[in-house]
Design a protein around this motif. Structure first.
Motif, PDB file in Angstrom:
ATOM      1  N   PHE A   7       0.827  -1.194   0.000  1.00 10.85           N
ATOM      2  CA  PHE A   7       0.000   0.000   0.000  1.00 10.85           C
ATOM      3  C   PHE A   7       0.865   1.249   0.000  1.00 10.85           C
ATOM      4  N   PRO A   8       0.322   2.373  -0.478  1.00  9.48           N
ATOM      5  CA  PRO A   8       1.039   3.639  -0.294  1.00  9.48           C
ATOM      6  C   PRO A   8       1.279   3.887   1.182  1.00  9.48           C
ATOM      7  N   PRO A   9       2.369   4.563   1.517  1.00  4.45           N
ATOM      8  CA  PRO A   9       2.647   4.800   2.940  1.00  4.45           C
ATOM      9  C   PRO A   9       1.616   5.715   3.576  1.00  4.45           C
ATOM     10  N   PHE A  10       1.455   5.572   4.868  1.00  7.39           N
ATOM     11  CA  PHE A  10       0.601   6.477   5.631  1.00  7.39           C
ATOM     12  C   PHE A  10       1.192   7.873   5.535  1.00  7.39           C
ATOM     13  N   PRO A  11       0.407   8.889   5.147  1.00 12.57           N
ATOM     14  CA  PRO A  11       0.956  10.233   4.927  1.00 12.57           C
ATOM     15  C   PRO A  11       1.524  10.857   6.200  1.00 12.57           C
ATOM     16  N   GLU A  12       2.676  11.491   6.070  1.00 10.07           N
ATOM     17  CA  GLU A  12       3.357  12.076   7.222  1.00 10.07           C
ATOM     18  C   GLU A  12       2.649  13.308   7.763  1.00 10.07           C
ATOM     19  N   GLU A  13       1.925  14.013   6.899  1.00  8.50           N
ATOM     20  CA  GLU A  13       1.339  15.295   7.314  1.00  8.50           C
ATOM     21  C   GLU A  13       0.028  15.142   8.078  1.00  8.50           C
ATOM     22  N   VAL A  14      -0.469  13.922   8.174  1.00  8.94           N
ATOM     23  CA  VAL A  14      -1.741  13.689   8.852  1.00  8.94           C
ATOM     24  C   VAL A  14      -1.521  13.702  10.370  1.00  8.94           C
ATOM     25  N   PRO A  15      -2.361  14.426  11.119  1.00  4.68           N
ATOM     26  CA  PRO A  15      -2.202  14.443  12.584  1.00  4.68           C
ATOM     27  C   PRO A  15      -2.534  13.081  13.194  1.00  4.68           C
ATOM     28  N   THR A  16      -1.609  12.552  13.977  1.00  6.11           N
ATOM     29  CA  THR A  16      -1.797  11.246  14.605  1.00  6.11           C
ATOM     30  C   THR A  16      -1.645  11.362  16.118  1.00  6.11           C
ATOM     31  N   HIS A  17      -2.193  10.380  16.804  1.00  2.00           N
ATOM     32  CA  HIS A  17      -2.027  10.314  18.253  1.00  2.00           C
ATOM     33  C   HIS A  17      -1.124   9.134  18.576  1.00  2.00           C
ATOM     34  N   PRO A  18      -0.050   9.357  19.319  1.00  5.42           N
ATOM     35  CA  PRO A  18       0.842   8.240  19.631  1.00  5.42           C
ATOM     36  C   PRO A  18       0.192   7.257  20.588  1.00  5.42           C
ATOM     37  N   LEU A  19       0.471   5.985  20.386  1.00  7.77           N
ATOM     38  CA  LEU A  19       0.045   4.940  21.307  1.00  7.77           C
ATOM     39  C   LEU A  19       1.282   4.293  21.906  1.00  7.77           C
ATOM     40  N   LEU A  20       1.180   3.888  23.156  1.00 10.23           N
ATOM     41  CA  LEU A  20       2.259   3.123  23.761  1.00 10.23           C
ATOM     42  C   LEU A  20       2.356   1.758  23.074  1.00 10.23           C
ATOM     43  N   ILE A  21       3.573   1.270  22.908  1.00 10.34           N
ATOM     44  CA  ILE A  21       3.808  -0.043  22.315  1.00 10.34           C
ATOM     45  C   ILE A  21       4.081  -1.034  23.437  1.00 10.34           C
ATOM     46  N   ILE A  22       3.231  -2.031  23.545  1.00 12.09           N
ATOM     47  CA  ILE A  22       3.348  -3.048  24.586  1.00 12.09           C
ATOM     48  C   ILE A  22       3.869  -4.335  23.961  1.00 12.09           C
ATOM     49  N   ASP A  23       4.904  -4.896  24.549  1.00 16.05           N
ATOM     50  CA  ASP A  23       5.469  -6.169  24.090  1.00 16.05           C
ATOM     51  C   ASP A  23       4.772  -7.302  24.843  1.00 16.05           C
ATOM     52  N   TYR A  24       3.973  -8.068  24.128  1.00 13.63           N
ATOM     53  CA  TYR A  24       3.187  -9.125  24.778  1.00 13.63           C
ATOM     54  C   TYR A  24       4.074 -10.150  25.465  1.00 13.63           C
ATOM     55  N   GLN A  25       5.195 -10.485  24.838  1.00 13.69           N
ATOM     56  CA  GLN A  25       6.075 -11.485  25.434  1.00 13.69           C
ATOM     57  C   GLN A  25       6.681 -10.989  26.740  1.00 13.69           C
ATOM     58  N   LEU A  26       6.986  -9.704  26.822  1.00 13.15           N
ATOM     59  CA  LEU A  26       7.504  -9.156  28.076  1.00 13.15           C
ATOM     60  C   LEU A  26       6.433  -9.158  29.164  1.00 13.15           C
ATOM     61  N   VAL A  27       5.200  -8.826  28.785  1.00 12.16           N
ATOM     62  CA  VAL A  27       4.111  -8.864  29.762  1.00 12.16           C
ATOM     63  C   VAL A  27       3.914 -10.293  30.261  1.00 12.16           C
ATOM     64  N   LYS A  28       3.942 -11.253  29.342  1.00 14.13           N
ATOM     65  CA  LYS A  28       3.806 -12.660  29.737  1.00 14.13           C
ATOM     66  C   LYS A  28       4.907 -13.089  30.701  1.00 14.13           C
ATOM     67  N   ALA A  29       6.090 -12.536  30.489  1.00 14.20           N
ATOM     68  CA  ALA A  29       7.231 -12.899  31.340  1.00 14.20           C
ATOM     69  C   ALA A  29       7.204 -12.180  32.683  1.00 14.20           C
ATOM     70  N   ASP A  31       7.491  -8.871  33.171  1.00 11.22           N
ATOM     71  CA  ASP A  31       8.362  -7.699  33.230  1.00 11.22           C
ATOM     72  C   ASP A  31       7.610  -6.527  33.863  1.00 11.22           C
ATOM     73  N   ALA A  32       8.108  -6.038  34.990  1.00 11.86           N
ATOM     74  CA  ALA A  32       7.385  -5.025  35.761  1.00 11.86           C
ATOM     75  C   ALA A  32       7.228  -3.722  34.986  1.00 11.86           C
ATOM     76  N   GLU A  33       8.248  -3.333  34.266  1.00 11.61           N
ATOM     77  CA  GLU A  33       8.178  -2.084  33.502  1.00 11.61           C
ATOM     78  C   GLU A  33       7.135  -2.180  32.399  1.00 11.61           C
ATOM     79  N   GLU A  34       7.075  -3.337  31.732  1.00 16.70           N
ATOM     80  CA  GLU A  34       6.106  -3.515  30.649  1.00 16.70           C
ATOM     81  C   GLU A  34       4.685  -3.574  31.197  1.00 16.70           C
ATOM     82  N   VAL A  35       4.509  -4.201  32.347  1.00 12.68           N
ATOM     83  CA  VAL A  35       3.187  -4.251  32.976  1.00 12.68           C
ATOM     84  C   VAL A  35       2.727  -2.848  33.353  1.00 12.68           C
ATOM     85  N   GLU A  36       3.631  -2.027  33.867  1.00 10.00           N
ATOM     86  CA  GLU A  36       3.278  -0.638  34.200  1.00 10.00           C
ATOM     87  C   GLU A  36       2.901   0.148  32.962  1.00 10.00           C
ATOM     88  N   LYS A  37       3.585  -0.128  31.869  1.00 12.18           N
ATOM     89  CA  LYS A  37       3.267   0.552  30.608  1.00 12.18           C
ATOM     90  C   LYS A  37       1.870   0.163  30.125  1.00 12.18           C
TER      91      LYS A  37
END
Length: 357
Positions: A7-29, A31-37
């Protein structure tokens, strides 16, 4: 094709809202920092990216199933239509839901497959499905449902502990072997829709507990707390998007955030393509009574004490909540501008239906 990756890339000029990235494997393990995130994401915006979830192969197979099924002749698909009475499972044609207080018809079509029907296959629990679904129920749909349930149930367990609830409290409301509204949904929206005022999916909060979304193109927008502006959520390859729904919001006394969102046509050059998405909705057991669990968590009791009386005690079961919200979307049930109110969930903010981005 849904699995297309050029697909064409997502346009850079469009206003976006950042989301936190959660690593499922770290949560499963554990990891306290990932759980807090995860906790931060679930309580502040209610949306996050989830990586390393291990469901990519099943997602691609589900998209292929959806492509073949939604390409069937309309009269064949209509044999499996949901109807106007709040039944969740089956085919939904374009134009049968209304989108706003003017009764504007929608343009998307989708297929809902019940968790119960997938896990109990070949026994029919709720309904039958097209042959393109039946042929893949055991090899494609059931594995996707099982993996999605495992992920969502684990995340719910983590949030259960963070809420100070006794072990297994939320799990008791989300038992895979009990009847529920849990659904795998494949959605198709048409290409070439570029009007900024045209929505693919109206502003809403999700009906259930936790949503596990996969898409390839932009279009999803969130309304951040306290804002009157919509922001796109940029799709990231290999990352699912998860969000809290109304029932976890109610169980937690509002601590877990069920945030308002909508789907618009993809931005920029992406608008020329069909927009496909796949989501698994984890919802409580049908008979679960929706109420804040104030008797099981001091944290929840404190939150509810600060809320308007009755806000987190709607007095209905999960199945009643779901049937009301689904049935009230149908154009056949539109009676005028006030019909919009019947479909509302836990949202408290004023929703700018055609608001700015």
């Amino acid at each position: 094709m849904p699995g297309l990756t050029t697909f064409p890339p997502f346009p850079e000029e469009v206003p976006t809202h950042p989301l936190l990235i959660i690593d499922y494997q770290l949560v499963k393990a554990g990891d306290a920092e990932e759980v807090e995130k995860l906790w931060k994401a679930a309580t502040q915006l209610g949306f996050w990216y989830l990586k390393n979830h291990g469901v990519d192969d099943e997602v691609e197979a589900m998209f292929e199933m959806g492509r073949e099924t939604l390409a069937l002749p309309l009269d064949e698909k209509m044999r499996f239509e949901q109807g106007d009475k709040g039944f969740s499972f089956g085919y939904k044609a374009a134009g049968v839901n209304f989108m706003d207080d003017n009764g504007t018809r929608d343009v998307t079509e989708f297929l809902n497959i019940s968790k119960d029907d997938a896990l109990e296959w070949p026994r029919v629990v709720h309904r039958t499905y097209p042959s393109t679904v039946n042929e893949r129920m055991e090899s494609v749909i059931k594995p996707f449902v099982q993996k999605s349930l495992t992920i969502n149930h684990f995340l719910i367990d983590v949030l259960n502990d963070k809420l100070g609830l006794p072990k297994g409290t939320l799990a008791a409301f989300h038992q895979a072997d009990k009847s529920s509204g849990c659904t795998a949904r494949c959605i198709k929206a048409p290409p070439g829709v570029q009007e900024s005022s045209k929505t693919f999916l109206n502003p809403h909060t999700d009906f259930g507990s936790l949503s596990f979304l996969h898409n390839r193109l932009g279009g999803l927008q969130v309304l951040p707390p306290g804002s009157d502006r919509w922001y796109y959520v940029k799709p990231i390859p290999g990352h699912a998007i998860c969000n809290i729904g109304d029932t976890l919001n109610i169980f937690s006394g509002g601590i877990l955030r069920s945030n308002i969102h909508r789907v618009m046509p993809p931005p920029g050059e992406q608008a020329q393509y069909e927009r496909w998405s796949l989501v698994f909705f984890t919802r409580p057991n049908d008979e679960a009574v929706l109420r804040a669990l104030t008797d099981k968590s001091p944290m929840i009791a404190e939150a509810v004490a600060k809320a308007p009386p009755g806000k987190y005690d709607p007095g209905v079961t999960a199945s009643e909540w779901l049937a009301r919200r689904i049935g009230s979307q149908r154009a056949a049930n539109y009676k005028g501008p006030d019909s919009w109110k019947a479909r509302l969930g836990t949202e408290t903010a004023t929703i700018p239906l055609l608001g700015k981005i």
